[in-house]
Design a protein around this motif. Structure first.
Motif, PDB file in Angstrom:
ATOM      1  N   SER A  28       6.835  -5.417 -11.194  1.00 26.87           N
ATOM      2  CA  SER A  28       6.402  -6.694 -10.648  1.00 26.87           C
ATOM      3  C   SER A  28       6.508  -6.748  -9.131  1.00 26.87           C
ATOM      4  O   SER A  28       7.518  -6.334  -8.553  1.00 26.87           O
ATOM      5  N   LYS A  29       5.494  -7.321  -8.489  1.00 24.58           N
ATOM      6  CA  LYS A  29       5.511  -7.544  -7.044  1.00 24.58           C
ATOM      7  C   LYS A  29       6.452  -8.688  -6.662  1.00 24.58           C
ATOM      8  O   LYS A  29       6.768  -8.859  -5.484  1.00 24.58           O
ATOM      9  N   GLU A  30       6.874  -9.461  -7.635  1.00 24.78           N
ATOM     10  CA  GLU A  30       7.724 -10.621  -7.370  1.00 24.78           C
ATOM     11  C   GLU A  30       9.207 -10.259  -7.271  1.00 24.78           C
ATOM     12  O   GLU A  30      10.025 -11.068  -6.868  1.00 24.78           O
ATOM     13  N   ILE A  31       9.569  -9.044  -7.646  1.00 30.76           N
ATOM     14  CA  ILE A  31      10.974  -8.619  -7.656  1.00 30.76           C
ATOM     15  C   ILE A  31      11.256  -7.752  -6.439  1.00 30.76           C
ATOM     16  O   ILE A  31      10.440  -6.893  -6.071  1.00 30.76           O
ATOM     17  N   GLU A  32      12.410  -7.979  -5.809  1.00 27.77           N
ATOM     18  CA  GLU A  32      12.864  -7.083  -4.749  1.00 27.77           C
ATOM     19  C   GLU A  32      13.746  -6.009  -5.387  1.00 27.77           C
ATOM     20  O   GLU A  32      14.817  -6.308  -5.922  1.00 27.77           O
ATOM     21  N   TYR A  33      13.280  -4.779  -5.344  1.00 23.94           N
ATOM     22  CA  TYR A  33      14.014  -3.667  -5.939  1.00 23.94           C
ATOM     23  C   TYR A  33      14.894  -3.002  -4.879  1.00 23.94           C
ATOM     24  O   TYR A  33      14.483  -2.844  -3.724  1.00 23.94           O
ATOM     25  N   ASP A  34      16.081  -2.617  -5.278  1.00 19.99           N
ATOM     26  CA  ASP A  34      16.965  -1.908  -4.353  1.00 19.99           C
ATOM     27  C   ASP A  34      16.431  -0.512  -4.043  1.00 19.99           C
ATOM     28  O   ASP A  34      16.679   0.022  -2.957  1.00 19.99           O
ATOM     29  N   ALA A  35      15.704   0.083  -4.976  1.00 22.52           N
ATOM     30  CA  ALA A  35      15.121   1.408  -4.749  1.00 22.52           C
ATOM     31  C   ALA A  35      13.966   1.629  -5.703  1.00 22.52           C
ATOM     32  O   ALA A  35      13.911   1.041  -6.797  1.00 22.52           O
ATOM     33  N   LEU A  98       4.625  -2.934  -3.939  1.00 17.74           N
ATOM     34  CA  LEU A  98       5.882  -3.436  -4.483  1.00 17.74           C
ATOM     35  C   LEU A  98       6.880  -3.644  -3.345  1.00 17.74           C
ATOM     36  O   LEU A  98       6.742  -3.094  -2.253  1.00 17.74           O
ATOM     37  N   ASN A  99       7.901  -4.416  -3.634  1.00 11.71           N
ATOM     38  CA  ASN A  99       8.932  -4.726  -2.645  1.00 11.71           C
ATOM     39  C   ASN A  99      10.182  -3.909  -2.974  1.00 11.71           C
ATOM     40  O   ASN A  99      10.944  -4.247  -3.884  1.00 11.71           O
ATOM     41  N   PHE A 100      10.380  -2.802  -2.273  1.00 13.42           N
ATOM     42  CA  PHE A 100      11.568  -1.970  -2.495  1.00 13.42           C
ATOM     43  C   PHE A 100      12.151  -1.533  -1.156  1.00 13.42           C
ATOM     44  O   PHE A 100      11.435  -1.367  -0.175  1.00 13.42           O
ATOM     45  N   LYS A 101      13.476  -1.345  -1.139  1.00 11.38           N
ATOM     46  CA  LYS A 101      14.181  -1.077   0.111  1.00 11.38           C
ATOM     47  C   LYS A 101      14.156   0.396   0.506  1.00 11.38           C
ATOM     48  O   LYS A 101      14.265   0.730   1.685  1.00 11.38           O
ATOM     49  N   LYS A 102      14.060   1.283  -0.478  1.00 13.97           N
ATOM     50  CA  LYS A 102      14.089   2.718  -0.197  1.00 13.97           C
ATOM     51  C   LYS A 102      13.452   3.464  -1.357  1.00 13.97           C
ATOM     52  O   LYS A 102      13.266   2.901  -2.446  1.00 13.97           O
ATOM     53  N   MET A 103      13.108   4.720  -1.121  1.00 14.23           N
ATOM     54  CA  MET A 103      12.554   5.562  -2.173  1.00 14.23           C
ATOM     55  C   MET A 103      13.464   6.766  -2.400  1.00 14.23           C
ATOM     56  O   MET A 103      13.994   7.348  -1.452  1.00 14.23           O
ATOM     57  N   VAL A 104      13.607   7.127  -3.676  1.00 10.09           N
ATOM     58  CA  VAL A 104      14.375   8.311  -4.049  1.00 10.09           C
ATOM     59  C   VAL A 104      13.501   9.179  -4.939  1.00 10.09           C
ATOM     60  O   VAL A 104      13.053   8.732  -6.003  1.00 10.09           O
ATOM     61  N   PHE A 105      13.232  10.387  -4.490  1.00 12.77           N
ATOM     62  CA  PHE A 105      12.496  11.351  -5.313  1.00 12.77           C
ATOM     63  C   PHE A 105      13.522  12.216  -6.025  1.00 12.77           C
ATOM     64  O   PHE A 105      14.472  12.715  -5.402  1.00 12.77           O
ATOM     65  N   ILE A 106      13.367  12.412  -7.320  1.00 11.25           N
ATOM     66  CA  ILE A 106      14.262  13.313  -8.045  1.00 11.25           C
ATOM     67  C   ILE A 106      13.440  14.318  -8.842  1.00 11.25           C
ATOM     68  O   ILE A 106      12.377  13.994  -9.378  1.00 11.25           O
ATOM     69  N   GLY A 107      13.929  15.539  -8.885  1.00 13.08           N
ATOM     70  CA  GLY A 107      13.212  16.563  -9.623  1.00 13.08           C
ATOM     71  C   GLY A 107      13.978  17.860  -9.658  1.00 13.08           C
ATOM     72  O   GLY A 107      15.038  18.018  -9.043  1.00 13.08           O
TER      73      GLY A 107
END
Length: 264
Positions: A28-35, A98-107
């Motif tokens: 959702s675009k309405e939620i602020e995600y921490d990551a 989307l509204n997120f503070k940071k991105m984390v790539f994992i692999g």
């Protein structure tokens, strides 16, 4: 986000429907995600995060899936995508609004030198692009730069390494070659080794270019899954190798994801 990313989104919308992150991943675009966690093949369930987090499956498709991971008030948007640089670019672009503070790539990542063990957690100090998809992020697709070097925001990389240390984990800086093919990397392995990189995977150069366009902090956390220099195979690990890999993937990696998401 940068003006260029806005133009990319506008052109994307012109030929497609709106709110693509919801339609593709249920986010959702309405939620602020921490990551925002970007994960080729890894799900929160595969990393056993449902044992200590609330994990909600939002949407599952043939090749993609979206999840909400919640713990102690944190909200993490998690997208499972297919492997490859193009998939990485496309699906981060889908989530750009989307509204997120940071991105984390994992692999998972393969090691090219014998100084790396299965289960080690690494992060790129630079990535060399061995594919073509990043060229589509340029103004012209004719501006192809062979084996372009992409360097992340090293200040943020060092910050995340310190977060890892505070939580009892070692994150190793390493150079990465981004291959366009897993099966064919072995056929060209001698040529790839001429770049003198430590590791090999598929997406991190694209991930960091997208983080730059979105103007959000980004970190790639990679668990060593095989090592062509020592003969530790991707398919057919020994019992001890599998144990070390599982420790990195199912214990250290989830702890680091939560620590990075928690950091303000």
């Amino acid at each position: 986000m940068k003006e260029k990313m806005k133009r990319i989104i506008d052109s994307f919308h012109y030929y497609n429907s709106s709110d693509m992150a919801f339609q593709t991943f249920g986010l959702s675009k309405e939620i602020e995600y921490d990551a925002l966690v970007v994960a080729p093949s890894y799900t929160p369930y595969k990393l056993k995060m449902d044992k200590y987090c609330r994990v909600t499956t939002l949407r599952e498709g043939t090749y993609t899936a979206g999840y909400l991971v919640e713990k102690d008030g944190m909200k993490i948007a998690w997208i499972k995508i297919g492997s490859s640089d193009a998939n990485c670019i496309d699906h981060i672009a889908v989530c750009a609004e989307l509204n997120f503070k940071k991105m984390v790539f994992i692999g998972a990542v393969g090691a090219l030198k014998d100084s790396f063990n299965l289960g080690d957690i690494c992060t790129p100090e630079y990535s060399i692009s061995g594919g073509y998809a990043n060229t589509y992020l340029k103004e012209s697709i004719k501006d192809y730069v062979p084996f372009e070097k992409v360097t992340p925001d090293m200040e943020y990389v060092h910050h995340v390494i310190s977060i890892g240390k505070e939580n009892g984990h070692v994150i190793r800086k390493a150079s990465v070659f981004c291959t366009a093919s897993i099966a064919l990397e072995y056929y060209h392995l001698d040529e790839i080794k001429e770049f003198h990189t430590d590791l090999i995977e598929m997406e991190t150069s694209s991930f960091y270019l997208m983080a730059d366009l979105l103007e959000v902090p980004g970190i790639a956390l990679l668990v060593v899954s095989d090592n062509s220099a020592t003969g530790a195979a991707l398919v057919g690990r020994t019992e001890e190798e599998q144990k070390r890999y599982e420790e990195g993937r199912s214990n250290v990696l989830p702890d680091l994801i939560l620590a990075v998401a928690r950091d303000n």
